[in-house]
Write an enzyme that holds these catalytic residues in place. Structure first.
Site, PDB file in Angstrom:
ATOM      1  N   SER A   1      -9.106   2.347   2.392  1.00 23.29           N
ATOM      2  CA  SER A   1      -8.066   3.061   1.665  1.00 23.29           C
ATOM      3  C   SER A   1      -7.040   2.131   1.001  1.00 23.29           C
ATOM      4  O   SER A   1      -6.176   2.593   0.262  1.00 23.29           O
ATOM      5  CB  SER A   1      -7.349   4.031   2.610  1.00 23.29           C
ATOM      6  OG  SER A   1      -6.789   3.357   3.722  1.00 23.29           O
TER       7      SER A   1
ATOM      8  N   LYS B   1       0.833  -1.201   0.000  1.00 23.61           N
ATOM      9  CA  LYS B   1       0.000   0.000   0.000  1.00 23.61           C
ATOM     10  C   LYS B   1       0.871   1.256   0.000  1.00 23.61           C
ATOM     11  O   LYS B   1       1.884   1.320   0.697  1.00 23.61           O
ATOM     12  CB  LYS B   1      -0.898  -0.021   1.242  1.00 23.61           C
ATOM     13  CG  LYS B   1      -1.883   1.138   1.356  1.00 23.61           C
ATOM     14  CD  LYS B   1      -2.748   0.967   2.592  1.00 23.61           C
ATOM     15  CE  LYS B   1      -3.764   2.087   2.740  1.00 23.61           C
ATOM     16  NZ  LYS B   1      -4.659   1.887   3.901  1.00 23.61           N
TER      17      LYS B   1
ATOM     18  N   SER C   1     -10.200  -0.366   6.288  1.00 18.79           N
ATOM     19  CA  SER C   1      -9.430  -0.077   5.078  1.00 18.79           C
ATOM     20  C   SER C   1      -8.749  -1.284   4.449  1.00 18.79           C
ATOM     21  O   SER C   1      -8.285  -1.209   3.309  1.00 18.79           O
ATOM     22  CB  SER C   1      -8.375   0.994   5.364  1.00 18.79           C
ATOM     23  OG  SER C   1      -8.994   2.221   5.652  1.00 18.79           O
TER      24      SER C   1
END
Length: 517
Positions: A199, A125, A223
């Protein structure tokens, strides 16, 4: 006062629906596209299987890395999930891995023990540090290459994993829609008109279409799990303190509170890889507590479940999600000695607003995003609607909410927090060392791009368990009538991650897990 606060939030949400009506009309003119099917058989092997074949010299790490690079290049023009890659360096790392197997003098068992992920590709990420790659967290104001690997990336590298790239995130990870002014919006691999979630949406999208095998995401309010649900993969939010947060951006000034609420966790296509990766990235002193390799007797497991939270702010549960919960419960009714028990926790209906207020009270290191005069943020709203702002709407509204937290009456704040305390007490009464709780990860399939603001309270199903400090795993089960993945969330008591991971493996065995064709 609490009821009035909820009603105000409901009105705001309905106004957002009116505001987004033109966007709904535009959708009629957008064509849905799906990523092409996976054709290379190397891309269909689990991380544990792949690592074993590399150790046995049945395949080379170079061939594996090349296969994943090719797949990423094939699908990224559609999903837009990559912020920055290190493909050339990754191929050099793969060559070194192959050389180590040939020349180190270690036998296969020794390599497996020392380098359990040797030669296996990894994606990360874009808010987690990978040396030399931009750690922007989707912000154009933070285009800074990481000086060092985050602790979690270092652990993965030490185990032999090869980072390929950093994946897309919302600006400053402040959204459940993976969109920013840096590279744009990430799409769902099953339907380009739908979101991949956030996210950790870039990770989920790459994994969902077979362009990644194992990934690292972070989870403050769902997320990891929500994007996993939307993209049909496995995603695990560990118990607090299991995985180091050193090297994660944005950070928080309230370090102890941050460690309780935020976690870094594995995202994988195969359930068996969750346990493998978590064993590697977990901090050494916590592994003995987790006992991840201890066998779990699923037949003697106590299974509790819930369908709808009955929140007036959340979308009603879709028939697809309801049917999936029933399928899972029906299976465990047959498998387990104890019949599954449906429970009603009235305070769950306030879990979304309570969790969000809790997070808003954190002192984040991005809280000074709009420093300067008090009215600067309102000018930023004007710039946004004139298409002149360098920020996303989610970041701007976050700034507004942070500035006006004092408008929420103290009595209301304390009442919301009391709901969370009561909820934790209720869960601790049932979630002992042989019990799990099953509920939806979200009330529906992946939503359309732009729908986040009018459906922003759908994520209470996930956010509550960050606040409560419980491990939770998203498990893909089947597909909706629209061909989009539907999963369930499995929750256990603190540090009982092995229960949710074992259930995930069983659900994969029975329902098939990740599928993309």
């Amino acid at each position: 006062m609490t009821a009035a606060f909820v009603i105000i939030l409901w009105i705001c949400q309905k106004l957002a629906e009116i505001f987004y009506l033109p966007l709904c009309l535009i959708r009629f003119f957008k064509k849905s596209k799906k990523c092409p099917p996976v054709t290379n058989k190397l891309l269909l092997l689990s991380a544990s299987d792949l690592a074993q074949r590399i150790r046995k010299r049945k395949i080379t790490s170079v061939a594996v890395i090349q296969a994943y690079i090719s797949r990423i290049n094939e699908v990224n023009p559609l999903i837009n999930a990559v912020i920055e890659n290190r493909f050339e360096d990754a191929l050099l790392d793969a060559k070194k891995a192959d050389d180590l197997i040939r020349n180190s003098g270690l036998n296969e068992e020794q390599i497996a023990e020392k380098y359990p992920l040797l030669g296996v590709p990894l994606t990360v990420k874009g808010s987690i540090g990978v040396t030399g790659l931009i750690q922007s967290a989707g912000s154009r104001d933070h285009l800074i290459p990481a000086d060092n690997d985050a602790d979690v990336v270092k652990h993965a590298r030490d185990a032999g994993a090869i980072p390929l790239l950093v994946s897309n995130v919302p600006e400053l990870c402040l959204n459940w829609e993976c969109s920013n002014k840096l590279i744009g919006t990430t799409s769902n691999p099953y339907d380009s008109t739908r979101t991949s979630g956030g996210s950790s949406g870039g990770e989920a999208s790459l994994l969902g279409c077979g362009a990644s095998l194992i990934g690292l995401g972070s989870d403050l309010g769902g997320s990891v799990r929500l994007p996993a649900h939307y993209c049909g993969i496995f995603g695990h939010k560990p118990s607090p303190h299991v995985v180091s947060l050193v090297g994660l951006y944005p950070d928080c000034k309230d370090k102890e509170e941050w460690k309780e609420l935020c976690t870094i966790g594995p995202m994988t296509r195969y359930a068996t890889d969750l346990k493998l990766v978590l064993n590697i990235i977990a901090e050494p002193d916590i592994k003995k507590v987790l006992k991840l390799n201890q066998s779990v007797d699923l037949k003697n497991l106590k299974v509790y479940y819930m369908e709808d939270t009955n929140s007036i702010l959340s979308t009603r549960l879709s028939d697809d999600v309801t049917n999936v919960i029933k399928k899972v419960v029906t299976y465990f009714d047959v498998l387990c000695t104890h019949k599954c028990k449906k429970i009603d926790m009235p305070t769950m209906r306030y879990c979304a607003e309570s969790s969000y207020v809790k997070v808003l009270f954190l002192e984040m290191d991005v809280d000074d995003l709009f420093q300067g005069k008090d009215n600067q943020i309102y000018y930023e709203i004007l710039r946004y609607f004139c298409c002149k702002s360098t920020h996303q709407a989610s970041s701007i509204f976050y700034g507004i909410f942070k500035r006006h937290l004092k408008l929420i009456p103290e009595k209301t704040v304390q009442k919301l927090f009391s709901y969370l305390n009561k909820l934790r007490e209720d869960f601790l009464k049932i979630l002992d060392d042989d019990a799990v709780f099953i509920l939806p990860t979200g009330p529906c399939e992946a939503i359309y791009h732009g729908d986040m603001f009018r459906k922003s309270f759908n994520y209470g199903y996930c956010a509550a368990f960050n606040i409560l400090g419980f491990p939770a795993t998203n498990c893909p089960i089947t597909f909706s009538k629209n061909g989009l993945p539907i999963g369930v969330q499995v929750v256990a008591g603190p540090n009982l991650d092995r229960l949710t991971l074992s259930v995930a493996e069983e659900l994969e065995r029975v329902f098939g897990g990740w599928k993309f064709s």
